[in-house]
Every structure is written in structure tokens, then in C-alpha cells.
Design an enzyme around this catalytic site. Structure first.
Site, PDB file in Angstrom:
ATOM      1  N   TYR A 133      -3.738 -10.166  -4.797  1.00  0.00           N
ATOM      2  CA  TYR A 133      -3.429  -8.851  -4.216  1.00  0.00           C
ATOM      3  C   TYR A 133      -4.148  -8.765  -2.862  1.00  0.00           C
ATOM      4  O   TYR A 133      -5.349  -8.552  -2.806  1.00  0.00           O
ATOM      5  CB  TYR A 133      -3.915  -7.770  -5.185  1.00  0.00           C
ATOM      6  CG  TYR A 133      -3.623  -6.322  -4.820  1.00  0.00           C
ATOM      7  CD1 TYR A 133      -3.026  -5.947  -3.616  1.00  0.00           C
ATOM      8  CD2 TYR A 133      -3.953  -5.302  -5.715  1.00  0.00           C
ATOM      9  CE1 TYR A 133      -2.776  -4.613  -3.317  1.00  0.00           C
ATOM     10  CE2 TYR A 133      -3.708  -3.961  -5.426  1.00  0.00           C
ATOM     11  CZ  TYR A 133      -3.123  -3.631  -4.219  1.00  0.00           C
ATOM     12  OH  TYR A 133      -2.889  -2.306  -3.932  1.00  0.00           O
ATOM     13  N   LYS A 163       0.843 -10.106  -3.818  1.00  0.00           N
ATOM     14  CA  LYS A 163       1.195  -8.726  -3.480  1.00  0.00           C
ATOM     15  C   LYS A 163       0.583  -8.505  -2.118  1.00  0.00           C
ATOM     16  O   LYS A 163      -0.645  -8.514  -1.968  1.00  0.00           O
ATOM     17  CB  LYS A 163       0.634  -7.733  -4.496  1.00  0.00           C
ATOM     18  CG  LYS A 163       0.699  -6.283  -4.023  1.00  0.00           C
ATOM     19  CD  LYS A 163       0.300  -5.352  -5.139  1.00  0.00           C
ATOM     20  CE  LYS A 163      -0.009  -3.917  -4.761  1.00  0.00           C
ATOM     21  NZ  LYS A 163       0.413  -3.376  -3.509  1.00  0.00           N
TER      22      LYS A 163
HETATM   23  C1  LIG Z   1      -3.112   1.354   0.914  1.00  0.00           C
HETATM   24  C2  LIG Z   1      -2.114   1.601  -0.163  1.00  0.00           C
HETATM   25  O1  LIG Z   1      -2.306   2.431  -1.020  1.00  0.00           O
HETATM   26  N1  LIG Z   1      -1.010   0.878  -0.134  1.00  0.00           N
HETATM   27  C3  LIG Z   1       0.059   1.039  -1.068  1.00  0.00           C
HETATM   28  C4  LIG Z   1       0.310  -0.225  -1.796  1.00  0.00           C
HETATM   29  O2  LIG Z   1      -0.378  -1.183  -1.792  1.00  0.00           O
HETATM   30  C5  LIG Z   1       1.354   1.472  -0.372  1.00  0.00           C
HETATM   31  O3  LIG Z   1       2.294   1.734  -1.364  1.00  0.00           O
HETATM   32  C6  LIG Z   1       1.158   2.689   0.527  1.00  0.00           C
HETATM   33  O4  LIG Z   1       0.613   3.732  -0.231  1.00  0.00           O
HETATM   34  C7  LIG Z   1       2.472   3.172   1.154  1.00  0.00           C
HETATM   35  O5  LIG Z   1       3.068   2.118   1.831  1.00  0.00           O
HETATM   36  C8  LIG Z   1       2.256   4.345   2.082  1.00  0.00           C
HETATM   37  O6  LIG Z   1       1.568   3.951   3.237  1.00  0.00           O
HETATM   38  C1  LIG Z   2       1.154   0.696  -6.176  1.00  0.00           C
HETATM   39  C2  LIG Z   2       0.174  -0.222  -5.753  1.00  0.00           C
HETATM   40  O1  LIG Z   2       0.474  -1.017  -4.959  1.00  0.00           O
HETATM   41  C3  LIG Z   2      -1.149  -0.143  -6.298  1.00  0.00           C
HETATM   42  O2  LIG Z   2      -1.442   0.867  -6.907  1.00  0.00           O
HETATM   43  O3  LIG Z   2      -1.935  -1.079  -6.150  1.00  0.00           O
END
Ligand SMILES: CC(=O)N[C@H](C=O)[C@@H](O)[C@H](O)[C@H](O)CO
Ligand SMILES: CC(=O)C(=O)O
EC number: 4.1.3.3
Length: 308
Positions: A133, A163
Site C-alpha cells: 500500500y 495499492k
Molecule cells: C489520502 C487518502 O485518504 N486517499 C484515499 C485512498 O487511498 C483516496 O480515496 C482519497 O480519499 C480520495 O481520492 C479523495 O482525495
Molecule cells: C479506501 C482506502 O483506500 C483506504 O481506506 O485505505
């Protein structure tokens, strides 16, 4: 194409296992989301105790069985031992995969050091697909994913993919380009840029907004698969308008939870400190924007649970 969501489930600062079953049904039926990423960023996995993380993972496995396609559990932790314990636990309860972030206090300073850490976690669950991740903005570990992937399968035989939660599309594109022979999953995690990542070869997406924009995002994925790029772009722009709007108001996990509650009607509870609940002003503005973008009719919006 997979869309994964990463919900968090706590109320009055304690984990609230009782809503997970309802939430599984909501995601499957209302959002078309059948792959779940548990205990990640949105789920405040790093703010939970190890015992809480085990309980949340177990509840998702129990309630998701026969309804969901895949459940990947995030088992990253600062302590290698805790991470290994969670990895073993994920294997015991039948998870479909595990994911790990880079340790972010005493940090790995180069690629080999990071791989050695990940390898020891992966080895605790030798039968489970392993995902790295990559979320440099939150971990502060900026080792490029493209570098990390170079030769990773020799070190981590269960390595299954990435990811990728970063806006560096050069790095992402090179991850795809340099690993064409492998069957890796390239899961993109910046929801407002997903269409660009699809062009670069993303095989799926994991993101916070799929909790409530899953259906819309699935429409974009469908249009992309049909090579209807102008429709796909319209969907992406629509999603961008919402995200751009909330980003300007101040958008993070707390705000995500409030929106999840608003849209699903299922109480997600407040976040745990150091996070604080989203303000009433934020919720009102976000709600108005969701309505004006036609993401929801006003009768769908259920904010009666927000104060609970
Ligand atoms: C930093 C963070 O939370 N990233 C999320 C996933 O990894 C994203 O889903 C963001 O929330 C989304 O792209 C909005 O900026
Ligand atoms: C949704 C997502 O990417 C997280 O919660 O890590």
C-alpha cells in the site's frame, strides 16, 4: 475491474461491529461494490488496537461471506510483530489478501530495507496474496513504487500487486510498463484521477469515495471498458466536481465518514482522536453539493444519524 471501499465502523469512539452486516448489504446493493479493503486509511486501521483490528476483520469476513467477492485486510503496523500477528490472523479467518503500508515512524531509508520489512510480514501468511500500500503523503516514505517493484517477486513470492495512492502518474505508469509479464494487480487510490490511471493500465481501484460514489465510478469503469471515452470523462469530471468542492472545504477521513453516514443512512460514528468529527457546516455544504450534482435525490439523504 474491481472497486474497493474502505469503511470505518465506530460509534462513540468504540468500534461498532453491529453495523457491518448492514453496510455489506448497502455496498453490494446500492453501490455495486463487492470488494472491500478493511482497516486501511478510511477505516482508521492505524488508530485501532490490535484486538480491535482483529474483531473488525472477523466481522467483515463473517458478514461478507457469500456476498462479497474479495476482502483484503490491511495489516500494516509500526511493530513488525504486530503486523505479523495480524497477517497470521487474516490467513486464519480466510481473507483473500493482505496489504501493508511502509512503517512510518522509524522509516525504511531505501528500497531494500523496505522490502525486507514487507517480506517478513508476508512470510507470516505464506498462502495469502500480498499487496504493498503505497501512500507516501501519509507515511512520509517516498521510495518510488517503480523501484520497489523491481525484482520484488524474488523476495516476496506472494507479491500480488500494489495499492497506489499517489498522484505521480509517471511512477504508476512505469510500475505497469515494467511488469507487463507479471499478473500484478495495479490498484489506483486517487479517486479524482482514476480515469488517467486506467489509461496507464490500472487494473482496479481502492478508494474512500467508492463508499458513496461506487455506483457512479462503476459507470465510469463500464464506459471505459466499452471504449466510450467521452462518457467516461463526463463521469470523471462529475466525480472531480464533488471532490474538488470538498477538498476546498477541508476533506479527510472525518469528512468521509460524515458523507458515508449521510448517503448510506448507516451511522458511521465519529472518528477517533486525533481526528475530530466533521463540522455541521461541512455536512450542510457537502449535502447541498451532492444534491446539485445529482448524485442523490434529497429524499435519499439521511442525515438523522449524524449526531449519533
Ligand atoms: C489520502 C487518502 O485518504 N486517499 C484515499 C485512498 O487511498 C483516496 O480515496 C482519497 O480519499 C480520495 O481520492 C479523495 O482525495
Ligand atoms: C479506501 C482506502 O483506500 C483506504 O481506506 O485505505
Amino acid at each position: 475491474m474491481n472497486v474497493m471501499a474502505g469503511p470505518l465502523l465506530s460509534s462513540s469512539r468504540e468500534i461498532n461491529l453491529s453495523v457491518i452486516g448492514r453496510y455489506v448489504d448497502y455496498l453490494v446493493e446500492e453501490q455495486g461494490v463487492k470488494n472491500i479493503f478493511v482497516n486501511g486509511t478510511t477505516g482508521e486501521g492505524l488508530s485501532l488496537s490490535i484486538s480491535e483490528r482483529r474483531q473488525v476483520a472477523e466481522e467483515w469476513m463473517t458478514k461478507g461471506r457469500n456476498k462479497l467477492d474479495q476482502i483484503v485486510i490491511h495489516v500494516g503496523a509500526l511493530s513488525l510483530k504486530e503486523s505479523q500477528e495480524l497477517a497470521r490472523h487474516a490467513a486464519e479467518i480466510g481473507a483473500d489478501g493482505i496489504a501493508v503500508i511502509a512503517p512510518f515512524f522509524l522509516k525504511p531509508w531505501n528500497k531494500d530495507v523496505l522490502i525486507n520489512f514487507l517480506k517478513e510480514v508476508a512470510a507470516a501468511a505464506p498462502a495469502l496474496p500480498f499487496y504493498y500500500y503505497h501512500i507516501p503523503a501519509l507515511t512520509g516514505v517516498k521510495i518510488r513504487a517503480e523501484e520497489l517493484l523491481d525484482g520484488i517477486q524474488e523476495k516476496i513470492p506472494t507479491f500480488q500487486g500494489l495499492k497506489f495512492s499517489d498522484t505521480d502518474l509517471l511512477d504508476f505508469g512505469q510500475c505497469v510498463d515494467q511488469n507487463r509479464e507479471q499478473q500484478f494487480a495495479f490498484l489506483f487510490g486517487v479517486d479524482e484521477q482514476l480515469l488517467s490511471a486506467l489509461v496507464m493500465g490500472a487494473t482496479g481501484a481502492v478508494g474512500s469515495t467508492y463508499n458513496y460514489l461506487g455506483k457512479k465510478t462503476n459507470q465510469m469503469l463500464e464506459a471505459f471498458e466499452q471504449k466510450d471515452f467521452s462518457s467516461a470523462l463526463n463521469h470523471q469530471f462529475c466525480i472531480q466536481r464533488f471532490i474538488n468542492f470538498v477538498l476546498k472545504l477541508g476533506f479527510g477521513v472525518s469528512q468521509t465518514k460524515a458523507i458515508m453516514t449521510l448517503v448510506s443512512g448507516i451511522p458511521m460514528g465519529p472518528p477517533r482522536p486525533p481526528l475530530q468529527r466533521a463540522s455541521r457546516e461541512f455536512i450542510d455544504e457537502a449535502k447541498a453539493r451532492l444534491e446539485s450534482l445529482d448524485f442523490l435525490s434529497s429524499t435519499d439523504l439521511k442525515d438523522g444519524n449524524l449526531e449519533s
